[in-house]
Design a protein around this motif. Structure first.
Motif, PDB file in Angstrom:
ATOM      1  N   SER A 170       0.822  -1.205   0.000  1.00  0.00           N
ATOM      2  CA  SER A 170       0.000   0.000   0.000  1.00  0.00           C
ATOM      3  C   SER A 170       0.855   1.254   0.000  1.00  0.00           C
ATOM      4  O   SER A 170       0.597   2.208  -0.745  1.00  0.00           O
ATOM      5  CB  SER A 170      -0.919  -0.011   1.234  1.00  0.00           C
ATOM      6  OG  SER A 170      -1.666   1.171   1.314  1.00  0.00           O
ATOM      7  N   GLY A 211      -0.874   4.803  -1.646  1.00  0.00           N
ATOM      8  CA  GLY A 211      -2.213   4.985  -1.110  1.00  0.00           C
ATOM      9  C   GLY A 211      -2.653   3.795  -0.298  1.00  0.00           C
ATOM     10  O   GLY A 211      -1.915   2.828  -0.119  1.00  0.00           O
ATOM     11  N   GLN A 228      -5.658   2.134  -0.944  1.00  0.00           N
ATOM     12  CA  GLN A 228      -6.751   1.526  -1.691  1.00  0.00           C
ATOM     13  C   GLN A 228      -6.849   0.050  -1.336  1.00  0.00           C
ATOM     14  O   GLN A 228      -5.867  -0.678  -1.419  1.00  0.00           O
ATOM     15  CB  GLN A 228      -6.524   1.684  -3.194  1.00  0.00           C
ATOM     16  CG  GLN A 228      -7.593   1.058  -4.075  1.00  0.00           C
ATOM     17  CD  GLN A 228      -8.916   1.802  -3.993  1.00  0.00           C
ATOM     18  OE1 GLN A 228      -8.970   2.918  -3.497  1.00  0.00           O
ATOM     19  NE2 GLN A 228      -9.969   1.199  -4.489  1.00  0.00           N
ATOM     20  N   ARG A 233      -7.084  -3.799  -1.454  1.00  0.00           N
ATOM     21  CA  ARG A 233      -6.723  -4.782  -2.470  1.00  0.00           C
ATOM     22  C   ARG A 233      -6.440  -6.101  -1.768  1.00  0.00           C
ATOM     23  O   ARG A 233      -6.311  -6.157  -0.552  1.00  0.00           O
ATOM     24  CB  ARG A 233      -5.497  -4.316  -3.271  1.00  0.00           C
ATOM     25  CG  ARG A 233      -4.300  -3.945  -2.432  1.00  0.00           C
ATOM     26  CD  ARG A 233      -3.098  -3.589  -3.285  1.00  0.00           C
ATOM     27  NE  ARG A 233      -3.385  -2.576  -4.272  1.00  0.00           N
ATOM     28  CZ  ARG A 233      -3.366  -1.264  -4.025  1.00  0.00           C
ATOM     29  NH1 ARG A 233      -3.072  -0.829  -2.808  1.00  0.00           N
ATOM     30  NH2 ARG A 233      -3.642  -0.401  -4.972  1.00  0.00           N
ATOM     31  N   TYR A 277     -14.598  -1.620  -5.164  1.00  0.00           N
ATOM     32  CA  TYR A 277     -13.207  -2.011  -4.905  1.00  0.00           C
ATOM     33  C   TYR A 277     -12.832  -3.192  -5.811  1.00  0.00           C
ATOM     34  O   TYR A 277     -12.759  -4.336  -5.370  1.00  0.00           O
ATOM     35  CB  TYR A 277     -13.018  -2.371  -3.431  1.00  0.00           C
ATOM     36  CG  TYR A 277     -13.462  -1.277  -2.497  1.00  0.00           C
ATOM     37  CD1 TYR A 277     -12.706  -0.118  -2.337  1.00  0.00           C
ATOM     38  CD2 TYR A 277     -14.667  -1.382  -1.798  1.00  0.00           C
ATOM     39  CE1 TYR A 277     -13.109   0.899  -1.498  1.00  0.00           C
ATOM     40  CE2 TYR A 277     -15.085  -0.367  -0.946  1.00  0.00           C
ATOM     41  CZ  TYR A 277     -14.305   0.768  -0.810  1.00  0.00           C
ATOM     42  OH  TYR A 277     -14.722   1.781   0.025  1.00  0.00           O
TER      43      TYR A 277
END
Length: 304
Positions: free
Chosen positions: A81, A86, A88, A90, A117
């Motif tokens: 990350s 970021g 986000q 995952r 997502y």
């Protein structure tokens, strides 16, 4: 502690042997064996029982594998990350959810989460049994009125209640027990319910025992008998007149909790799904779930 040695140990534990782990990681078998031996020496613990043809984790090795595997995965996710600039969500998000909630709400929730997502692979298992989240590798578990567990933290995101319902043409007898449709493990013969006139009791005679609340609702719609069902499951039937409300079951509050292991950092994936639950059920009242389900049913009607 040497994190590389710990990572090598979890690799061997996951694959069940040095040879399989070496082939999977394209690493020398001798190197993995040496690193695990060094870890055992540093901890003064035997982590594997080494037989002539197999390799088994000791009790201490199993405990270390469960906890270290989760922590190393979180560390790897955090590193990725930061590297990508970021947070986000995952990776893979594994959720265990009750059967009824899965059948009525999880499909739409999963679809919305997947659209928001796309870098998260969502895996949902529908089951009513209690799960060992750490042992079985779940990131999040949704449970109904869970027992206190020091290893888990979470919050109630939704509440419901049981109501007594029947088909409109189902007559109320003047005396004697009333025919009832119940769950397979329900042995009660008297139901206490709250009505506008106050508390009342009704004697019941189970004529059908079914394992699914949805099949109980369908049987009650057909006039098979009286039933105690979640308000959210029958609100559409009550509004349309397919079912009538006899009363609310006394002390039948139902809480749906979202739980996760307290020893883990809260990942971006879990945080994102908790935010979705909060958005879908903003007040946590039974009417929230009822409105969510009614919206789905209206979509189905429009599609037809």
């Amino acid at each position: 502690m040497d994190l590389m040695a710990l990572a090598d140990f979890t690799l061997v534990a996951r694959h069940g042997g040095f040879g399989k782990a070496a082939r999977a990681a394209n690493r020398p078998k001798a190197t993995l064996s040496r690193r695990v031996a060094e870890l055992e020496a540093s901890l003064d613990l035997r982590l594997f029982e080494r037989g002539p043809r197999d390799l088994k984790l000791t009790e201490e090795g199993r405990a270390l594998s469960e906890r270290a595997g989760a922590l190393l995965a979180e560390l790897e996710e955090t590193t990725r990350s930061i590297a990508s600039g970021g947070d986000q969500p995952r990776g893979t998000l594994r959720i265990s959810a009750p059967l009824l909630f899965s059948q009525t709400a999880m499909g739409r929730l999963a679809a919305e989460f997947g659209l928001q997502y796309p870098e998260v692979r969502l895996e949902v298992t529908s089951e009513d049994r209690p799960v060992d989240m750490i042992e079985e590798g779940y990131d999040l578990a949704i449970r109904v009125n869970p027992d206190p567990d020091a290893s888990l933290v979470g919050r109630a995101f939704l509440h419901d209640r049981l109501v007594v319902v029947a088909a409109p043409h189902f007559s109320r007898p003047g005396s004697g027990p009333v025919r009832a449709v119940v769950r397979a493990n329900d042995r009660s013969d008297t139901w206490l319910m709250g009505t506008p006139e106050g508390e009342a009791s009704v004697s019941v005679e189970p004529v059908l025992q079914l394992s699914s609340l949805i099949t109980i609702r369908d049987a009650v719609r057909s006039g098979a008998g009286l039933a105690r069902l979640p308000f959210s499951l029958v609100v559409s039937d009550l509004k349309s007149g397919r079912l009538v409300h006899w009363g609310d079951v006394v002390k039948s509050d139902i809480g749906l909790w979202a739980l996760y292991p307290s020893r883990r950092l809260l990942s971006a994936r879990v945080s994102a799904f908790l935010d979705l639950l909060k958005s879908a059920f903003p007040t946590g009242a039974p009417e929230d779930l009822a409105a969510f389900l009614i919206e789905d049913w209206l979509r189905d009607d429009d599609a037809e």
